[in-house]
Design a protein around this motif. Structure first.
Motif, PDB file in Angstrom:
ATOM      1  N   ARG A 170       0.828  -1.205   0.000  1.00 64.30           N
ATOM      2  CA  ARG A 170       0.000   0.000   0.000  1.00 64.30           C
ATOM      3  C   ARG A 170       0.866   1.259   0.000  1.00 64.30           C
ATOM      4  N   VAL A 171       1.938   1.232   0.794  1.00 58.58           N
ATOM      5  CA  VAL A 171       2.851   2.380   0.817  1.00 58.58           C
ATOM      6  C   VAL A 171       3.468   2.582  -0.563  1.00 58.58           C
ATOM      7  N   ASN A 172       3.902   1.473  -1.185  1.00 54.62           N
ATOM      8  CA  ASN A 172       4.475   1.564  -2.530  1.00 54.62           C
ATOM      9  C   ASN A 172       3.457   2.113  -3.529  1.00 54.62           C
ATOM     10  N   ALA A 173       2.209   1.651  -3.406  1.00 54.37           N
ATOM     11  CA  ALA A 173       1.166   2.125  -4.313  1.00 54.37           C
ATOM     12  C   ALA A 173       0.930   3.619  -4.152  1.00 54.37           C
ATOM     13  N   SER A 174       0.928   4.097  -2.900  1.00 51.96           N
ATOM     14  CA  SER A 174       0.719   5.530  -2.671  1.00 51.96           C
ATOM     15  C   SER A 174       1.832   6.351  -3.301  1.00 51.96           C
ATOM     16  N   ARG A 175       3.058   5.846  -3.244  1.00 52.92           N
ATOM     17  CA  ARG A 175       4.184   6.555  -3.859  1.00 52.92           C
ATOM     18  C   ARG A 175       4.079   6.543  -5.383  1.00 52.92           C
ATOM     19  N   ARG A 203      -5.766   5.249  -3.177  1.00 52.07           N
ATOM     20  CA  ARG A 203      -5.891   6.562  -3.800  1.00 52.07           C
ATOM     21  C   ARG A 203      -6.898   7.435  -3.055  1.00 52.07           C
ATOM     22  N   GLU A 204      -8.032   6.855  -2.691  1.00 49.33           N
ATOM     23  CA  GLU A 204      -9.050   7.625  -1.984  1.00 49.33           C
ATOM     24  C   GLU A 204      -8.568   8.044  -0.599  1.00 49.33           C
ATOM     25  N   ARG A 205      -7.808   7.158   0.056  1.00 55.17           N
ATOM     26  CA  ARG A 205      -7.256   7.509   1.373  1.00 55.17           C
ATOM     27  C   ARG A 205      -6.283   8.675   1.261  1.00 55.17           C
ATOM     28  N   VAL A 206      -5.407   8.591   0.275  1.00 52.48           N
ATOM     29  CA  VAL A 206      -4.420   9.655   0.086  1.00 52.48           C
ATOM     30  C   VAL A 206      -5.114  10.968  -0.248  1.00 52.48           C
ATOM     31  N   GLN A 207      -6.152  10.921  -1.079  1.00 52.69           N
ATOM     32  CA  GLN A 207      -6.879  12.137  -1.443  1.00 52.69           C
ATOM     33  C   GLN A 207      -7.567  12.768  -0.239  1.00 52.69           C
ATOM     34  N   ARG A 208      -7.978  11.912   0.737  1.00 58.64           N
ATOM     35  CA  ARG A 208      -8.594  12.445   1.959  1.00 58.64           C
ATOM     36  C   ARG A 208      -7.567  12.920   2.965  1.00 58.64           C
ATOM     37  N   GLY A 209      -6.287  12.630   2.688  1.00 58.68           N
ATOM     38  CA  GLY A 209      -5.241  12.976   3.638  1.00 58.68           C
ATOM     39  C   GLY A 209      -5.027  11.924   4.705  1.00 58.68           C
ATOM     40  N   ASP A 210      -5.587  10.712   4.489  1.00 58.75           N
ATOM     41  CA  ASP A 210      -5.442   9.623   5.456  1.00 58.75           C
ATOM     42  C   ASP A 210      -4.204   8.796   5.149  1.00 58.75           C
ATOM     43  N   ASP A 211      -3.830   7.963   6.118  1.00 63.01           N
ATOM     44  CA  ASP A 211      -2.734   7.016   5.913  1.00 63.01           C
ATOM     45  C   ASP A 211      -3.184   5.981   4.872  1.00 63.01           C
ATOM     46  N   PRO A 212      -2.336   5.636   3.894  1.00 63.60           N
ATOM     47  CA  PRO A 212      -2.738   4.634   2.901  1.00 63.60           C
ATOM     48  C   PRO A 212      -2.931   3.245   3.490  1.00 63.60           C
ATOM     49  N   VAL A 213      -2.406   3.022   4.693  1.00 65.73           N
ATOM     50  CA  VAL A 213      -2.514   1.718   5.354  1.00 65.73           C
ATOM     51  C   VAL A 213      -3.592   1.792   6.428  1.00 65.73           C
ATOM     52  N   PRO A 214      -4.664   0.970   6.349  1.00 66.28           N
ATOM     53  CA  PRO A 214      -5.701   0.978   7.386  1.00 66.28           C
ATOM     54  C   PRO A 214      -5.119   0.651   8.750  1.00 66.28           C
ATOM     55  N   GLU A 215      -5.762   1.158   9.773  1.00 65.71           N
ATOM     56  CA  GLU A 215      -5.249   0.978  11.135  1.00 65.71           C
ATOM     57  C   GLU A 215      -5.133  -0.494  11.515  1.00 65.71           C
ATOM     58  N   ARG A 216      -6.070  -1.317  11.029  1.00 61.13           N
ATOM     59  CA  ARG A 216      -6.032  -2.734  11.408  1.00 61.13           C
ATOM     60  C   ARG A 216      -4.794  -3.436  10.856  1.00 61.13           C
ATOM     61  N   GLN A 217      -4.215  -2.896   9.760  1.00 59.67           N
ATOM     62  CA  GLN A 217      -2.992  -3.477   9.220  1.00 59.67           C
ATOM     63  C   GLN A 217      -1.758  -2.873   9.866  1.00 59.67           C
ATOM     64  N   ARG A 218      -1.907  -1.636  10.362  1.00 57.06           N
ATOM     65  CA  ARG A 218      -0.782  -1.042  11.080  1.00 57.06           C
ATOM     66  C   ARG A 218      -0.681  -1.605  12.485  1.00 57.06           C
ATOM     67  N   PHE A 219      -1.833  -1.928  13.065  1.00 55.05           N
ATOM     68  CA  PHE A 219      -1.885  -2.468  14.421  1.00 55.05           C
ATOM     69  C   PHE A 219      -2.758  -3.706  14.416  1.00 55.05           C
ATOM     70  N   PRO A 220      -2.244  -4.851  13.903  1.00 56.37           N
ATOM     71  CA  PRO A 220      -3.051  -6.075  13.811  1.00 56.37           C
ATOM     72  C   PRO A 220      -3.497  -6.556  15.179  1.00 56.37           C
ATOM     73  N   ARG A 221      -4.602  -7.289  15.177  1.00 57.91           N
ATOM     74  CA  ARG A 221      -5.125  -7.850  16.420  1.00 57.91           C
ATOM     75  C   ARG A 221      -4.649  -9.285  16.585  1.00 57.91           C
ATOM     76  N   SER A 222      -4.173  -9.607  17.771  1.00 57.49           N
ATOM     77  CA  SER A 222      -3.686 -10.950  18.052  1.00 57.49           C
ATOM     78  C   SER A 222      -4.835 -11.925  18.027  1.00 57.49           C
ATOM     79  N   ARG A 223      -4.683 -13.016  17.296  1.00 58.25           N
ATOM     80  CA  ARG A 223      -5.742 -14.020  17.213  1.00 58.25           C
ATOM     81  C   ARG A 223      -5.862 -14.788  18.509  1.00 58.25           C
ATOM     82  N   SER A 224      -4.730 -15.057  19.167  1.00 55.02           N
ATOM     83  CA  SER A 224      -4.753 -15.935  20.321  1.00 55.02           C
ATOM     84  C   SER A 224      -5.238 -15.237  21.581  1.00 55.02           C
TER      85      SER A 224
END
Length: 319
Positions: A170-175, A203-224
């Motif tokens: 996602r970061v690469n795509a935003s660049r 693209r839509e995230r970047v246009q809104r000024g948001d991080d291209p990576v959703p929070e759940r991928q930046r801070f994954p939830r532990s399954r266990s």
């Protein structure tokens, strides 16, 4: 995962030569359905049989009805699929025709396929068993043991392999979107390994000024344990200063310009935020939101950097 049987020849073989199916039906065949089939005058479609084992993959109701009619042979189509794929083929076949599988049957099949084919995406398993992807995801969460080694990628319905955490892509795509604003979504998707839909989301995230990576991928939830954790940057088993010293003495870093720049950058940012509670308490109320956003942005940059390193480890095949 599926076979094209449109041009496969059928033949009649003795009923006694067949092995009963590894059926996806929790309670087995339905006697009333067998009786109704046996009483009908219509010829049955061929039964699908695994050639090497002679086990029925799809068509146990038709086989039982053939026996109930007193016939000694049955028309079959042979499959040469891998034995490990036979159950998946059976579920797909039962979903498409015949007596519908119950919800319990479909959920039990999903549990089994998640265990035998963890590399398949929730959407792909869902399409095979007739469940929503979110239901398969919940089944995967419940049924997978806590100490299981998680897969880093999944195979989608289109046969493409995609990483579970696409933060780096996602970061690469935003660049790329910033550098080539006229490029099509499909071109960037092919270059980054993402789907066109994901690139559109970036693209839509970047246009809104948001991080291209959703929070759940930046801070994954532990399954266990069900708590937030960082799968990309784990707690180091050695002291941070030891890790930095080992990097500083690495010749491949010391004797190259990019390596020296990396070392200088790492040492400049090695202090961390010791005493963070006191620092946070000193922030005036009107600046809390701004500083929180700034801290998350910095953390996102580090996570993106860690994701790129993890992706490179995966691509280079480093154990």
């Amino acid at each position: 995962m599926s076979e094209d049987l449109s041009e496969v020849q059928t033949c009649r073989i003795p009923v006694a030569s067949l092995v009963p199916a590894d059926s996806p039906r929790v309670l087995g065949e339905v006697p009333e359905h067998v009786r109704l089939l046996a009483e009908s005058e219509q010829p049955f479609p061929p039964i699908l049989v695994h050639r090497r084992t002679m086990q029925v993959i799809d068509g146990m109701h038709r086989l039982r009805a053939t026996q109930l009619r007193g016939e000694s042979t049955v028309e079959v189509t042979f499959s040469d699929c891998d034995p490990g794929e036979a159950f998946l083929v059976a579920v797909r076949s039962n979903i498409k025709h015949g007596l519908p599988l119950t919800k319990a049957d479909r959920e039990a099949a999903a549990v089994r396929i998640v265990g035998s084919h963890p590399q398949l995406s929730d959407r792909m398993i869902g399409s095979a068993v007739g469940l929503a992807p979110v239901t398969v995801a919940a089944i995967r969460q419940r049924s997978s043991p806590a100490d299981e080694v998680e897969t880093t990628s999944r195979i989608g319905r289109d046969g493409r392999v995609r990483p579970l955490n696409s933060a780096a892509a996602r970061v690469n795509a935003s660049r790329m979107l910033a550098a080539m604003p006229d490029a099509s979504l499909r071109d960037i998707a092919q270059a980054t390994g993402l789907s066109p839909g994901t690139v559109r989301d970036v693209r839509e995230r970047v246009q809104r000024g948001d991080d291209p990576v959703p929070e759940r991928q930046r801070f994954p939830r532990s399954r266990s344990r069900g708590k937030h954790r960082n799968d990309l940057v784990s707690v180091p088993t050695r002291d941070l200063n030891d890790l930095l010293r080992s990097l500083r003495h690495d010749p491949s870093l010391r004797y190259s310009e990019p390596g020296r720049a990396l070392l200088k950058w790492l040492f400049a940012h090695s202090a961390g935020l010791k005493g963070g509670d006191k620092l946070a308490a000193a922030v005036p109320s009107h600046a809390l939101y701004t500083l929180a956003e700034l801290a998350k942005a910095y953390a996102g940059e580090w996570l993106g950097f860690a994701a790129r390193l993890e992706q490179q480890i995966h691509e280079d095949g480093i154990a």
